[in-house]
Write an enzyme that holds these catalytic residues in place. Structure first.
Site, PDB file in Angstrom:
ATOM      1  N   GLU A  98     -24.199  33.124  30.939  1.00  0.00           N
ATOM      2  CA  GLU A  98     -24.481  32.511  29.638  1.00  0.00           C
ATOM      3  C   GLU A  98     -23.374  32.892  28.666  1.00  0.00           C
ATOM      4  O   GLU A  98     -22.544  32.079  28.286  1.00  0.00           O
ATOM      5  CB  GLU A  98     -25.833  32.958  29.095  1.00  0.00           C
TER       6      GLU A  98
ATOM      7  N   ASP B 238     -36.765  30.565  26.465  1.00  0.00           N
ATOM      8  CA  ASP B 238     -36.074  31.809  26.130  1.00  0.00           C
ATOM      9  C   ASP B 238     -36.830  32.603  25.060  1.00  0.00           C
ATOM     10  O   ASP B 238     -37.650  33.461  25.386  1.00  0.00           O
ATOM     11  CB  ASP B 238     -34.642  31.497  25.690  1.00  0.00           C
ATOM     12  N   ASP B 239     -36.566  32.338  23.796  1.00  0.00           N
ATOM     13  CA  ASP B 239     -37.203  33.044  22.676  1.00  0.00           C
ATOM     14  C   ASP B 239     -37.596  32.039  21.599  1.00  0.00           C
ATOM     15  O   ASP B 239     -36.868  31.859  20.608  1.00  0.00           O
ATOM     16  CB  ASP B 239     -36.246  34.085  22.074  1.00  0.00           C
TER      17      ASP B 239
END
Length: 357
Positions: free
Chosen positions: A207, A285-286
């Site tokens: 990433e 993810d978040d």
């Protein structure tokens, strides 16, 4: 592309698995505000008026700002009821987005001081997961993750913890935080412990850094799934290796753009990954920091790349196949995906399809 007379099917009705969701990052924004007020904590403006925050991880300073916001959010969790609420609401949100199965990732050492140690906190999370599963019907499992910014010996401790709970709610072992920190090979012994226990190996890689980082986690950590892994697209030979080995990529488009990995959603190389036959599971993810949940990842990729409903259905199928859900459940859910694709497209507005709540 759907025809002018055939509106796209509602992606919130598409059955799917969620394989990349961090524990505190799954918190609802409103829950953060309520718990912070109760605790008497003053949140940064970027978590209140400016939410979702403007983020970048182009350098370590940018990642530090991102991590600071995550740590602030974690600090509002002070009671067992708070943890129970977080897990229950994460499950409810996934169900609302068509989720059938969730593998939520947590580093127990980040909560140990407040909740009686890593074992006690793991017990609590697993109990909360069982309760949330009963209430919502969502299958829930846990991936215990070590932190790249801490010593590799800490990772071994967590790998032993994951081994202790293998078959009792914990299905995997991961490695998260700033990909530029630490030496990947140094975490190999921890992953060997998890591998011997039959756990899924799911470290982050590819990433913030490119193909060399991906090769490192494949070679030294024997990854079964890659947290993100999206920058594998920069090296065709590496991508072919990943596709041939069946290593799944947990791609999180909205967070990739928010952190500056890509400039916009159309630059996320999902079509290239799919073209070579890579297994891809979209994840949020978040959501607390990026403002988009599971169905939002499918909606943004539909809009950015013109994905057909058949392609989106295949993404959902891949999410189930890459999971550690029971095989009988996977077979049933795959049938539900087929039923979604075979059903007439409902009359829904594009605004409803793209709704991120």
């Amino acid at each position: 592309m759907p025809s002018a007379t055939q509106p796209p099917r509602d992606l919130r009705l598409l059955p799917k698995a969620h394989l990349h969701l961090h524990f505190t990052g799954s918190m609802r924004h409103q829950t953060l505000l309520e718990l912070a007020e109760r605790e008497g904590l003053t949140l940064p403006d970027s978590l209140v008026e400016e939410w979702p925050p403007q983020l970048s991880a182009a350098d370590e300073k940018g990642w530090f700002r991102f991590q600071r916001l995550y740590d602030v959010a974690r600090s509002v969790l002070s009671t067992e009821d708070d943890v129970r609420r977080l897990v229950r609401e994460a499950a409810e949100d996934d169900v609302a987005d068509g989720g059938r199965w969730l593998e939520i990732q947590v580093d127990p050492s980040g909560y140990a001081a407040r909740f009686g140690g890593i074992t006690a906190f793991t017990d609590l999370v697993l109990d909360c997961a069982r309760d949330a599963a009963e209430r919502t019907g969502l299958g829930i499992a846990v991936v215990i993750a070590a932190n790249r910014t801490r010593h590799p010996l800490d990772a071994r401790t967590l790998a032993r913890l994951a081994r202790q709970y293998a078959g009792r709610g914990v299905v995997g072992f991961g490695l998260s935080n700033d990909e530029r920190r630490g030496v990947t090979a140094d975490f190999g012994p921890a992953f060997a412990i998890a591998e011997r226990a039959g756990l899924l190996l799911a470290p982050h890689g590819g990433e913030l850094l490119g193909p060399p980082s991906v090769r490192a986690v494949l070679d030294h950590l024997h990854a079964d799934r890659l947290g993100h892994g999206v920058r594998s697209a920069e090296d065709p030979r590496l991508l072919d290796r990943i596709a041939a080995a069946g290593v799944a990529l947990e791609v999180c488009p909205v967070s990739n753009v928010a952190l500056g990995v890509y400039t916009d959603l159309s630059s996320v190389p999902l079509p290239q990954l799919l073209e070579v036959g890579a297994t891809v599971a979209l994840g949020a993810d978040d959501p607390l920091l990026f403002g988009s949940r599971l169905a939002g990842q499918y909606a943004t990729m539909r809009a950015a790349h013109g994905l057909t409903d058949a392609q989106l259905a295949e993404l959902a199928r891949m999410s189930f196949r890459a999971s550690r859900a029971p095989s009988s459940d996977v077979a049933r859910w795959l049938g539900e995906v087929d039923a979604w694709l075979a059903s007439p497209a409902p009359e829904v507005s594009e605004d409803a399809v793209l709704d991120r709540r």
